[in-house]
Design a protein around this motif. Sequence first.
Motif, PDB file in Angstrom:
ATOM      1  N   LYS A  18      30.414  35.209  37.645  1.00 30.74           N
ATOM      2  CA  LYS A  18      31.061  35.994  36.596  1.00 30.74           C
ATOM      3  C   LYS A  18      31.364  35.112  35.383  1.00 30.74           C
ATOM      4  O   LYS A  18      31.577  33.918  35.535  1.00 30.74           O
ATOM      5  CB  LYS A  18      32.362  36.510  37.194  1.00 30.74           C
ATOM      6  CG  LYS A  18      33.240  37.353  36.319  1.00 30.74           C
ATOM      7  CD  LYS A  18      34.462  37.732  37.175  1.00 30.74           C
ATOM      8  CE  LYS A  18      35.468  38.569  36.432  1.00 30.74           C
ATOM      9  NZ  LYS A  18      35.756  38.200  35.070  1.00 30.74           N
ATOM     10  N   THR A 193      39.461  39.201  41.344  1.00 30.19           N
ATOM     11  CA  THR A 193      38.353  39.908  40.692  1.00 30.19           C
ATOM     12  C   THR A 193      37.041  39.113  40.717  1.00 30.19           C
ATOM     13  O   THR A 193      36.012  39.669  41.071  1.00 30.19           O
ATOM     14  CB  THR A 193      38.741  40.314  39.258  1.00 30.19           C
ATOM     15  OG1 THR A 193      40.027  40.925  39.308  1.00 30.19           O
ATOM     16  CG2 THR A 193      37.759  41.277  38.679  1.00 30.19           C
ATOM     17  N   ASN A 196      35.652  39.440  44.185  1.00 29.67           N
ATOM     18  CA  ASN A 196      35.058  40.759  44.428  1.00 29.67           C
ATOM     19  C   ASN A 196      33.660  40.830  43.831  1.00 29.67           C
ATOM     20  O   ASN A 196      32.724  41.320  44.460  1.00 29.67           O
ATOM     21  CB  ASN A 196      35.910  41.863  43.804  1.00 29.67           C
ATOM     22  CG  ASN A 196      37.220  42.051  44.534  1.00 29.67           C
ATOM     23  OD1 ASN A 196      37.387  41.551  45.648  1.00 29.67           O
ATOM     24  ND2 ASN A 196      38.148  42.770  43.912  1.00 29.67           N
ATOM     25  N   GLU A 197      33.537  40.352  42.604  1.00 26.64           N
ATOM     26  CA  GLU A 197      32.227  40.404  41.944  1.00 26.64           C
ATOM     27  C   GLU A 197      31.225  39.511  42.636  1.00 26.64           C
ATOM     28  O   GLU A 197      30.049  39.848  42.767  1.00 26.64           O
ATOM     29  CB  GLU A 197      32.361  39.991  40.469  1.00 26.64           C
ATOM     30  CG  GLU A 197      32.339  41.191  39.555  1.00 26.64           C
ATOM     31  CD  GLU A 197      32.340  40.813  38.088  1.00 26.64           C
ATOM     32  OE1 GLU A 197      31.463  40.051  37.666  1.00 26.64           O
ATOM     33  OE2 GLU A 197      33.248  41.286  37.383  1.00 26.64           O
ATOM     34  N   GLU A 200      29.936  41.198  45.792  1.00 26.08           N
ATOM     35  CA  GLU A 200      29.011  42.268  45.422  1.00 26.08           C
ATOM     36  C   GLU A 200      27.655  41.683  44.980  1.00 26.08           C
ATOM     37  O   GLU A 200      26.596  42.152  45.406  1.00 26.08           O
ATOM     38  CB  GLU A 200      29.630  43.040  44.255  1.00 26.08           C
ATOM     39  CG  GLU A 200      29.323  44.502  44.217  1.00 26.08           C
ATOM     40  CD  GLU A 200      30.180  45.185  43.152  1.00 26.08           C
ATOM     41  OE1 GLU A 200      29.600  45.589  42.140  1.00 26.08           O
ATOM     42  OE2 GLU A 200      31.417  45.251  43.325  1.00 26.08           O
TER      43      GLU A 200
END
Lengths: 309, 401
Positions: A18, A193, A196-197, A200
């Motif tokens: 990210k 966050t 989580n990314e 995924e």
Amino acid sequence: MDPSAFFTSSAVHIVAGKGGVGKTTLTAGLGLAAASLGLDVLLVEIEGRGGLPGLFGRNRLHYREETLAQGVRARSLSAEEALVEYLADHGFGPLARRMIDTGLVEVVSRGAPGMKDILLLGKIKQLERAGAADVILVDAPASGHAVTFLRSPRGLLDAVASGPINSQAREVLELLTDAARCQVLLVTTAEETPINELVETAFSLEDEIGLHLGPVLVNGVLPDRHLPADVRRAAKRAGVVLDVGVRRALETASAYVRRRVDAQQSQLSRLDELLPLTRLTVAQRPTAGLAHAHLPALADELLAAIRAA
Amino acid sequence: MPVPADLDPGDLDPDDLDPDDLDPDDLDPGDLGSLVAERSVLVCAGAGGVGKTSVAAALAVQAATLGRRAVVVTIDPARRLADALGLDGLTNDPHRVAGPWPGELHAAMLDTRATFDALVARYAASETQTAEILQNRFYRNISHALSGTQEYMAAEKLYELHVADRFDLVVVDTPPTRQALDFLDAPGQLKRFLDHRVYRLMTSGKRGMTGVLNRAGFAVLRTAGRLVGAPVMEDAIAFFTAFEGMEAGFRQRAQQVHSVLRSPATAFVVLTGPQLDTVTEAAFFLRRLRAEGLETAAVVANRVTPRFVEDEATLARLRELAGGPDRPPGEGEGEAEGGAGAAAGLAALAAAVLDQHDLADDEDAILAQLSIAPSARVPLLDHDIHDLDGLDDLRRLLFEV
């Protein structure tokens, strides 16, 4: 893990994560680490968006490669330059320039998404085939875009059934799915966050594209120094006298740092549960800048983390 | 909308960052409180990872707290706003979020494709034309998640919500890319695209692929077909042909969007973290806004390292406790028994405070490179923001309430 074995387990290492997690800094740190082992390193920046040149005190990188440090070369790939090169190499002749100059390629390539990506990945594949370096480190686009970027060959195989783009997509896919040639290193911080990314992204890359995932790099981890929770008590035991201002500063800081350490530790446990990959942690950097001076220390830290893994 | 290759995204050289180059008087470092109270549109821009989505949501929460009807739109493909609002599956249509405020808070996630579809339906002459375009493969490919298209649809969504009269304030979170502010130029892009020779080339081939490609002047198209495959070219030509007649409507709409973005009702909020890379990105956005002649912006510095000590005397005492400036911080053993363990614990703690202080100094020096001093500095929190309470904490820090 032996660091040399780690770096040579595949020629291409795609570093993805990210935005804001320090992906570019770690790419540079990995590059220096590999070079310190005597390996020949090529850093690849995509479409000149990143801070890679700034880390080495440069304004920008170019399509042609240049040496940034001993054993570390770098280049910036652009789809347009890759296309010109590709068209010239594949017998499209004098029309190539005109197709680009009229904007036709630009417009049409939007209609077959991934066309630009395949040109960039095709160039990386060509570098790998040509043995351009022992270790090719690619600073990939930010996570959402990285998945789109790396998914492009699969998409194009369906969209373009034959012709040069089809064979290019096929060859790129062979590279991406061969663990002996290519692996992805995912980068995150120990925060909810980004994790989580990351998870995924990891599943998309592995399940949808068939990429091999290397260790996960966790950046900016605070060391757990077991700071005293009760400052007054610690001072008493140590026989130190603290005035009120100093004591309050220490209390506030202790509470803050311990809460952050706890939050990071619980996120790291969550990451381990969600994603059973080897984890390499890197401590928070002592500076907010991207000073070149800190890169060697980062490289050493990465080497130590790889050895310990 | 696709951007023709001859479109130079800027004489804005990102590497050419010179703070002196910006005249602070040109950009009014607007007070964040009055922006939220008075403007109708706030556009948040900044590098990925600076907390744009949660700040955008916190601005909307503040507006709702002031009694306004606010909607926050995220166009980030990651589900960060959904995380921040504790919601799943936000959609293109605003969804009301219940909370303890006198106004209203709504949230939506930009669906580029659906927004583009609605726009096509609006300007098509007939349902047949709409269907023809929506089913075209070239259209389907360009209409979702491609850069340029996404920025343009963000502007379109912003405009749609702004004129709908359901909201007093629309807060938009832009994609985490350098191109995020391209939507400022979306109308110009569209116009250039429609005037572009490729467009004219393709729409002149109404007889379809064969008709076009057999003509001698279209050797270029034929070569492109060889490269990308004939079906892709056929789809493209069919799309441009079907699109004919809709340009006027699209142009007019683009002009309206353009006017809203440049109206005094709109303000830009540039977000940055304290690190050099995010500050460089923020400086790039400020230059871009200035180049576009946009006058009002506020800068928010997010996730800055908090300081626990201000005065020199306390710092000196902490250095003593840490064991002098040259000694590396030792491992603390706060819970260990005995005086030595406690002393080590205190030393480690003092060293941690000093580390933070040095980092904060570094960050200040980096933030000082911006031409506009941040209107708000939000400290790096010791917890993640993933619910309304978290957003409210963030709101209080932003507005110092």
